[in-house]
Every structure is written in C-alpha cells, then in structure tokens.
Design a protein around this motif. Structure first.
Motif, PDB file in Angstrom:
ATOM      1  N   TYR A   1      -3.072 -22.609  -8.302  1.00 35.84           N
ATOM      2  CA  TYR A   1      -1.832 -23.274  -7.619  1.00 35.84           C
ATOM      3  C   TYR A   1      -0.646 -22.236  -7.942  1.00 35.84           C
ATOM      4  CZ  TYR A   1       1.535 -25.520  -4.521  1.00 35.84           C
ATOM      5  OH  TYR A   1       2.327 -25.903  -3.703  1.00 35.84           O
ATOM      6  N   GLY A   2       0.249 -21.989  -6.843  1.00 35.28           N
ATOM      7  CA  GLY A   2       1.570 -21.095  -7.153  1.00 35.28           C
ATOM      8  C   GLY A   2       1.795 -19.798  -6.592  1.00 35.28           C
ATOM      9  N   GLY A   3       2.607 -18.901  -6.940  1.00 37.50           N
ATOM     10  CA  GLY A   3       3.199 -17.640  -6.270  1.00 37.50           C
ATOM     11  C   GLY A   3       1.962 -16.724  -6.327  1.00 37.50           C
ATOM     12  N   LEU A   4       1.755 -15.986  -5.440  1.00 36.33           N
ATOM     13  CA  LEU A   4       0.871 -14.813  -5.780  1.00 36.33           C
ATOM     14  C   LEU A   4       1.619 -13.430  -5.520  1.00 36.33           C
ATOM     15  CD1 LEU A   4      -1.721 -15.832  -2.668  1.00 36.33           C
ATOM     16  CD2 LEU A   4      -2.147 -15.501  -5.359  1.00 36.33           C
ATOM     17  N   CYS A   5       0.796 -12.430  -6.374  1.00 30.88           N
ATOM     18  CA  CYS A   5       1.221 -10.999  -6.361  1.00 30.88           C
ATOM     19  C   CYS A   5       0.552 -10.213  -5.366  1.00 30.88           C
ATOM     20  CB  CYS A   5       1.180 -10.490  -7.769  1.00 30.88           C
ATOM     21  SG  CYS A   5       2.802 -11.133  -8.858  1.00 30.88           S
ATOM     22  N   VAL A   6       0.912  -9.101  -5.197  1.00 27.44           N
ATOM     23  CA  VAL A   6       0.165  -8.209  -4.410  1.00 27.44           C
ATOM     24  C   VAL A   6      -1.113  -7.591  -5.130  1.00 27.44           C
ATOM     25  CG1 VAL A   6       1.990  -7.220  -2.741  1.00 27.44           C
ATOM     26  CG2 VAL A   6       1.554  -6.479  -5.030  1.00 27.44           C
ATOM     27  N   MET A   7      -1.515  -8.277  -5.943  1.00 24.33           N
ATOM     28  CA  MET A   7      -2.769  -8.068  -6.549  1.00 24.33           C
ATOM     29  C   MET A   7      -2.834  -6.669  -7.118  1.00 24.33           C
ATOM     30  SD  MET A   7      -5.188  -9.893  -3.813  1.00 24.33           S
ATOM     31  CE  MET A   7      -4.675 -11.677  -3.383  1.00 24.33           C
ATOM     32  N   ALA A   8      -2.046  -6.186  -7.754  1.00 23.18           N
ATOM     33  CA  ALA A   8      -1.942  -5.056  -8.803  1.00 23.18           C
ATOM     34  C   ALA A   8      -1.277  -5.779 -10.097  1.00 23.18           C
ATOM     35  CB  ALA A   8      -1.218  -3.904  -8.249  1.00 23.18           C
ATOM     36  N   GLU A   9      -1.872  -6.713 -10.550  1.00 26.04           N
ATOM     37  CA  GLU A   9      -1.138  -7.279 -11.764  1.00 26.04           C
ATOM     38  C   GLU A   9      -0.924  -6.498 -12.893  1.00 26.04           C
ATOM     39  OE1 GLU A   9      -1.702 -12.048 -10.498  1.00 26.04           O
ATOM     40  OE2 GLU A   9      -3.479 -10.816 -10.868  1.00 26.04           O
ATOM     41  N   GLY A  10       0.054  -6.469 -13.211  1.00 26.90           N
ATOM     42  CA  GLY A  10       0.505  -5.518 -14.543  1.00 26.90           C
ATOM     43  C   GLY A  10       0.665  -4.204 -14.261  1.00 26.90           C
ATOM     44  N   ARG A  11       0.467  -3.934 -12.811  1.00 27.90           N
ATOM     45  CA  ARG A  11       0.703  -2.566 -12.562  1.00 27.90           C
ATOM     46  C   ARG A  11       1.793  -2.176 -11.319  1.00 27.90           C
ATOM     47  NH1 ARG A  11      -5.935  -2.265 -12.430  1.00 27.90           N
ATOM     48  NH2 ARG A  11      -5.973  -2.426 -14.949  1.00 27.90           N
ATOM     49  N   CYS A  12       2.595  -3.129 -11.104  1.00 26.90           N
ATOM     50  CA  CYS A  12       3.323  -3.236  -9.936  1.00 26.90           C
ATOM     51  C   CYS A  12       4.685  -2.383 -10.232  1.00 26.90           C
ATOM     52  CB  CYS A  12       3.526  -4.703  -9.338  1.00 26.90           C
ATOM     53  SG  CYS A  12       4.560  -4.625  -7.992  1.00 26.90           S
ATOM     54  N   ALA A  13       5.007  -1.306  -9.475  1.00 27.46           N
ATOM     55  CA  ALA A  13       6.216  -0.716  -9.581  1.00 27.46           C
ATOM     56  C   ALA A  13       7.208  -0.994  -8.315  1.00 27.46           C
ATOM     57  CB  ALA A  13       5.987   0.732  -9.823  1.00 27.46           C
ATOM     58  N   LEU A  14       6.978  -1.973  -7.674  1.00 31.17           N
ATOM     59  CA  LEU A  14       7.841  -2.107  -6.490  1.00 31.17           C
ATOM     60  C   LEU A  14       9.246  -2.667  -6.858  1.00 31.17           C
ATOM     61  CD1 LEU A  14       5.834  -3.621  -3.772  1.00 31.17           C
ATOM     62  CD2 LEU A  14       6.690  -1.650  -3.437  1.00 31.17           C
ATOM     63  N   SER A  15       9.368  -3.423  -7.659  1.00 32.49           N
ATOM     64  CA  SER A  15      10.399  -4.145  -8.192  1.00 32.49           C
ATOM     65  C   SER A  15      11.136  -2.932  -8.798  1.00 32.49           C
ATOM     66  CB  SER A  15      10.554  -5.261  -9.109  1.00 32.49           C
ATOM     67  OG  SER A  15      11.755  -5.840  -9.500  1.00 32.49           O
ATOM     68  N   SER A  16      10.550  -2.231  -9.734  1.00 31.04           N
ATOM     69  CA  SER A  16      11.543  -1.044 -10.372  1.00 31.04           C
ATOM     70  C   SER A  16      11.862   0.064  -9.247  1.00 31.04           C
ATOM     71  CB  SER A  16      10.288  -0.300 -11.165  1.00 31.04           C
ATOM     72  OG  SER A  16       9.745  -1.453 -12.154  1.00 31.04           O
ATOM     73  N   TYR A  17      11.264  -0.007  -8.273  1.00 32.83           N
ATOM     74  CA  TYR A  17      11.663   0.963  -7.234  1.00 32.83           C
ATOM     75  C   TYR A  17      13.137   0.594  -6.854  1.00 32.83           C
ATOM     76  CZ  TYR A  17      11.931   3.774  -2.823  1.00 32.83           C
ATOM     77  OH  TYR A  17      12.165   4.484  -1.752  1.00 32.83           O
TER      78      TYR A  17
END
Lengths: 334, 171
Positions: free
Chosen positions: A172-188
């Motif tokens: 249950y709960g929030g989902l990420c875009v399924m590249a856990e540990g490797r997401c750079a979107l926020s850093s962009y």
C-alpha cells in the motif's frame, strides 16, 4: 529452495515516535523509521526521529513485542560518508531490530562494524533478480530483501523459490516510476534527489498558486500540473506531472495513484512472501492508524480462512489522486 | 453600532474592526497556549528549525477571519486577521475548520485532505510541511490548542472527539 508459508508480518511507516505508537496500536508487527538527516529517503523538514529519541523508541516497541527497523537507505556521498556510518552506529547502539540499507558501502560498514546487526536490503537497491539478491546475501549477509515494485506476482513467486532470504513486498502507498534507487527526475528540476539527499521534490522547490478556481503546481522552474475544481490532486513530482506532447495533455510518466494490494495478501502468503510493507512515513498518525488497522484485520482474516473484502472500504479516501492500482503485481502491459 | 464607533475612531473598514475587537481575547488565549506549550515541550519547536519565524495564515473556509501564527516558541504570536486581507505570510493553509483542527491534533490525514482538495496550500510548501510534521509529532489535543486548564480539558476533548468527525463529514 522450498517455499515456507507463514503469517505475513505487517511492516508500517513512522515519521515520528507518535506515528510509530499509532502504527503499533493499530496492529503493526514492525515499524520502520529514519533519522532526521540525509541518510534516509524521507528527509523532509520536521520529519523523522532525532538520534537521541531512538533508544526510547526501541524500548517502547520491544515492550510491546514489536520490532523497529531504521531506514538508512540513501546512497552515501563520496568523500562524506560519516553521516551514514554514524547512523549505522546509532542504530546498532540503540538496539534496533534491523537496518534497511541500499548502498554497498553502508552495508559493508554495518557488516564489518556490527556483525550482529540484522541487514535488510532496501527497495532503493532495486534488486529484483535472484542473481542480484544472491550477491547481497553472500557478500553482506542480508536477511531480507524489499522488492522493487516492478515485478508481477508470478515473477515474485519464482524469485521467492530461487533465493534463500526473506522477501518483503509493498502492499500500500505511493508508487515511483519503477526505477527505484536510480531516479534522477527530481535532481533535474531541483537541488534535491531521493537517492542522495533523501528528498524527491524537496518542499522548498514546490509552490502552489491559486488562479481563480484552479491551482497550479510548480516544481523549481517548471509548472508541472494544474488542478481544476473538484479534480483530485497528486504529489508534486515530475513523474506525476501533466505535460503537453503532440498537442495532447497527459500524465507522461505515471498517473497519480496509490498502490493497493490488499486483495493479493493471500497470494503473497501462499507464494512465501514473509512481510508486507506500507509506504508513507511522511503521512502521519491518521493515515497509519487507518492503513495498519485495515491490513491487520485483512491478515488476521486470511489466517482464519476468511475474505479480506470487508476491509477494503477502510482505505477509502486515502489514495493519491483518489485512485488505487495493483501496479506491476498484475502486470498486463508486457 | 460597534462598527460605526470603531469606523469613526480608527478609520478602518467595519468588518476588519469587528474582527479585531472580537478577536483580541481569543488571540491572547491562543498566543499564551502556544507559548506555554513551548515552555512545556521545547523539543517540539526544535523540529520547526528555521520555520519557527515563518508566518502561517490558517484560514477556515467558514469564518470571515483567519489565524496568523508565528510559532517562535516562547515568543510565538497568534493574531486574528481578516481572511480576505490577512497581510504578508510565508504560507497560507485554507480548508474547513474541522479539517484544520484535525490537522492540528493529528486526527486528520493531511495528504488525503490535499489529494481531495479539501485543503489548499499557497506559498512556502516547506514551511507548511515543517508545521505539519511538528504537529504530527506533538500529539496535541484540542484543549492544548486552546490552552484550556486541566479541569476542563478532558470533557472538552471528549466533546470535540464526537463533534469534529461529524463536522468534517458535513464540511
């Protein structure tokens, strides 16, 4: 490996000692917390435990037969690993039941410095194959893997049979875009990163502006969504923003929606999953009380050979975007 | 009558003056309640960090006035201000009164209220989040928020425990 069926352990989130107590009082078997710094993936202002609070929190949990796990699940910064090492030391001295880590440097430090400390592999490690999990088991002695949310139920069943370690799955709960540990979107778009500084869409970069009846969400320099009256909102992350592509507006990466796998609990038990996890340390007491209660009753119902259906409505209104999905567990797109 | 007197004396808009006059005992009580809380539990205000001096406008939808809070521990202030012209702030949080009280005592899930658009956050999201997380850790009861003395607090909290969920559903 043979599959060992056992009662599912209910693992719940806590962003404060108050939320931890609420989770246990509502039926959590275990609670995971973080320290109030960049060593965990929910490094938000005012959230998490101070190191000095941790021993009392552990005592409170143990007095009630519950377990406390400490998430030290961001990736240590090159040239600045002291905070992560201190977090491991703090956890071990406080007597936590396990630490949840992803960084091989953090795992190695914990293994070498505190040999008795139980290690769980964080979802941030994105270990979703028997080979990857086997590496962490053999090299660092991890006792449990938290699976990335990219696997179908069938794939998890095969994986459980192929590894010699406990498996924990989000339910249950929030989902990420399924590249856990490797997401750079926020850093962009912002100065923060979920993987390094523990903040996806750091709140100082988030702004909402009311324009007439609608609300525009901005992340850093980017307008990422606009909500009309009556339209459900989601978290202000780039992955859940709406963008114009070929003159069409859509959620380009991912819809704002929460994972809910309550009706898969019995399947998880049958295939040998050891523990089920609730996301949401940033949510609060009201959230964890309701979710822990709903899943506690569901797990107990399964043990009694009954349906979980009566408990589905206990989660009404809690989901991001007011919508739920079984996500990759019922993967239909491949 | 009151507005006419105040209008003549101070030259402000009548509604603003009424709010000002009627609000003084309440804002004094709320200010003292926050300051006493800071004396009793200083660690809570540590959680706020640099947001202790942030200015929060808490604006219940049903009321013509809002609360202007600066949670600076023993120097904290709560002012009653007109909802339509509350003055400069770090962040404004608007929503039904029952929901806002629920956010203070932790009985209401802030994210769900945001997802459903029951509450609106405008301005510094980090300040709003810091306040929310501090309140979550605080385990406050409605009587703490109003600074009620202990002989009254038990009955008051029991009553609000019954009434607020019903008001939230109505809202």
């Amino acid at each position: 490996m043979s599959v060992k069926q056992q009662k599912l352990e209910l693992v719940c989130p806590a962003g404060s000692a108050a939320m931890m107590r609420a989770a246990v009082e509502a039926g959590a078997d275990s609670v995971y917390c973080g320290l109030n710094d960049e060593t965990n993936a929910r490094n938000f202002p005012g959230l998490n435990l101070d190191a000095a609070e941790l021993p009392d929190a552990v005592r409170w949990m143990h007095n009630r037969g519950a377990r406390l796990m400490l998430a030290i699940n961001t990736f240590a910064r090159a040239g600045g690993v002291a905070a992560w090492q201190e977090a491991v030391d703090t956890a071990a001295k406080a007597g936590v039941d396990a630490i949840i880590a992803a960084d091989i440097g953090v795992l190695a430090y914990a293994r070498d410095t505190w040999p008795g400390l139980r290690l769980h592999l964080s979802v941030q490690a994105a270990a979703g194959t028997a080979q990857a999990i086997g590496f962490y088991v053999q090299t660092y002695g991890i006792k449990r893997v938290v699976l990335p949310r990219v696997l179908s139920v069938e794939e998890i069943a095969k994986l459980v049979r192929a590894v010699d370690v406990e498996v924990e799955a989000f339910v249950y709960g929030g989902l990420c875009v399924m590249a856990e540990g490797r997401c750079a979107l926020s850093s962009y778009a912002t100065p923060g990163s979920p993987n390094l500084s523990g903040v996806c869409s750091p709140p100082e970069s988030v702004n909402y502006h009311q324009t007439g009846a609608s609300v525009a969400a901005r992340l850093g320099a980017f307008a990422i969504d606009r909500f009309e009256p009556g339209e459900a909102a989601g978290y202000p992350t780039l992955c859940k923003g709406r963008f114009v592509v070929d003159d069409k507006i859509s959620h380009l990466f991912e819809d704002p929606v929460s994972l809910n796998a309550m009706d898969l609990l019995e399947t998880f038990r049958k295939i040998g999953v050891a523990a089920v996890k609730i996301e949401g340390r940033q949510r609060g007491k009201a959230y964890v009380s309701r979710v822990a209660d709903a899943f506690r009753q569901s797990i107990d119902a399964i043990e009694a050979g009954q349906s979980t259906a009566p408990f589905a409505s206990l989660l009404d209104g809690l989901a991001e975007g007011q919508r739920e999905t079984a996500g990759a567990y019922r993967k239909t797109w491949r | 009558m009151i507005s006419a007197i105040v209008d003549g004396a101070l030259g402000f808009a009548p509604l603003r003056d009424i709010v000002f006059l009627a609000g003084w005992p309440l804002e004094h009580r709320l200010t003292q309640a926050v300051r006493k809380l800071a004396e009793r539990r200083p660690e809570l205000f540590g959680r706020l960090g640099r947001f202790r001096t942030a200015v929060y406008i808490l604006s219940p939808n049903e009321l013509p006035f809002a609360f202007r809070l600066m949670p600076d521990a023993t120097q904290a202030t709560v002012r009653i201000v007109p909802a339509k012209s509350p003055g400069p702030s770090s962040v404004r949080i608007s929503g039904p009164l029952a929901t806002l009280i629920g956010l203070f005592d932790g009985s209401c899930d802030a994210d769900s209220s945001f997802f459903s658009r029951a509450i609106v956050v405008e301005g510094a999201t980090d300040a709003a989040m810091a306040l929310h997380n501090t309140l979550e850790a605080a385990e406050l009861k409605p009587s703490d928020i109003l600074g009620l003395p202990s002989p009254l607090s038990g009955s008051f909290d029991a009553l609000t425990g019954i009434l607020l969920p019903r008001l939230a559903h109505v809202g």
